[in-house]
Write an enzyme that holds these catalytic residues in place. Structure first.
Site, PDB file in Angstrom:
ATOM      1  N   SER A 148      36.680  36.764  43.965  1.00 59.80           N
ATOM      2  CA  SER A 148      37.289  38.178  44.578  1.00 59.80           C
ATOM      3  C   SER A 148      37.312  39.393  44.692  1.00 59.80           C
ATOM      4  O   SER A 148      37.552  39.953  43.378  1.00 59.80           O
ATOM      5  CB  SER A 148      39.049  38.207  45.166  1.00 59.80           C
ATOM      6  N   TYR A 161      47.169  36.117  43.490  1.00 60.31           N
ATOM      7  CA  TYR A 161      45.837  35.576  43.468  1.00 60.31           C
ATOM      8  C   TYR A 161      45.015  36.457  42.833  1.00 60.31           C
ATOM      9  O   TYR A 161      44.258  35.843  42.315  1.00 60.31           O
ATOM     10  CB  TYR A 161      45.975  35.285  44.708  1.00 60.31           C
TER      11      TYR A 161
END
Ligand SMILES: NC(=O)c1ccc[n+]([C@@H]2O[C@H](COP(=O)([O-])OP(=O)(O)OC[C@H]3O[C@@H](n4cnc5c(N)ncnc54)[C@H](OP(=O)(O)O)[C@@H]3O)[C@@H](O)[C@H]2O)c1
Length: 256
Positions: A148, A161
């Site tokens: 990400s 995350y």
């Protein structure tokens, strides 16, 4: 360029929706067959199978919870059966470790259960699923892991995350080194904010957030699944065969 004329097969986790779905469809357009996995969205996965057939390729959908490593041995057995059903040889060529869920919480408030969930899906699952599938990947195959933009762009509430995705980026380089002798290239794709169901679809459905993302993106809009799937399909192809051990951000230039 030497392009193997033999039909290629990919396994794409989380192929029922979003970026995984788009990747499977773009692989199909390139003549690559897929085994795609779903966790809860069986009907969506079957729709993807039908769209792949319309594109002239073949796909089979298998259920898999990538957060439960105990399910990986039975999954490998199901993959062997699926390869036979696809009329393929006993091995496949490309693995896309895409399945994932979002998480937003501060470091102060994140619970042990939340962290364990993220670890299981975003790191342990990627590690052991790859390990279990390695005997079935052809030498000369390719692996793409999904990270990400949040490993580079620090957004409060994304610590757990982002850190798991950071671990996947490190794992990618180790995979590339250890699998090099088998000529398996391993790269990690780090999308920016993309308009999928991810995080309850907030980048797509929340106009304020969508606008904020557009403003922080050099190309002036939030990303679309069609900005990612073709790139991953291309990265898996012979055109990119010398790209290895790289983190490739695909964000339209977010926060540069
Ligand atoms: N969208 C973004 O802005 C963005 C940005 C950067 C990175 N990413 C990463 O890109 C990947 C795909 O995201 P997306 O936007 O396509 O998300 P999405 O639209 O929410 O789709 C997620 C996919 O992952 C599957 N999945 C979720 N949890 C799973 C589990 N425990 N076991 C197996 N499959 C599971 C879902 O399957 P079912 O529906 O069948 O349950 C679905 O196919 C993720 O790794 C995500 O972290 C996304």
């Amino acid at each position: 360029m030497t392009q193997n004329s033999e039909r290629k097969i990919a396994i794409v986790t989380g192929g029922s929706r979003g970026l995984g779905r788009n990747t499977v469809l773009n692989l199909a357009r390139r003549g690559v067959d897929s085994i795609l996995t779903y966790n809860s969205s069986r009907a969506e996965a079957e729709k993807v199978v039908a769209l792949v057939a319309e594109a002239g390729a073949k796909a089979i959908a298998l259920k898999l919870d990538t957060g439960d490593a105990h399910g990986f041995d039975p999954f490998v057995d199901a993959v062997k059966q699926a390869l036979a059903d696809l009329g393929a040889a006993e091995r496949f060529d490309y693995l896309v470790n895409n399945a994932g869920t979002s998480h937003h919480n501060s470091i102060e408030a994140t619970t042990e259960d939340e962290l364990d969930m993220l670890y299981n899906v975003h790191f342990k699952g990627v590690f052991f699923l790859t390990q279990k599938l390695l005997p079935l990947i052809n030498d000369g195959g390719r692996i793409v892991n999904l990270s990400s933009g949040l490993t580079r762009i620090i957004v409060p509430g994304s610590a757990a995350y982002g850190a798991m995705k950071g671990a996947v980026e490190v794992l990618t380089r180790y995979m590339a080194k250890e699998l090099g002798p088998r000529r398996i290239a391993v790269n990690v794709v780090a999308p920016g904010a993309i308009q999928t169901d991810f995080s309850g679809g907030m980048v797509r459905d929340n106009p304020d957030l969508n606008q904020r993302v557009a403003e922080m993106t050099a190309l002036g809009r939030a990303g679309l699944p069609d900005d990612i799937g073709p790139m991953i399909a291309s990265l898996l192809s012979e055109d990119n065969r010398w790209v290895n051990a790289q983190r490739i951000e695909v964000s339209g230039g977010m926060s540069i």
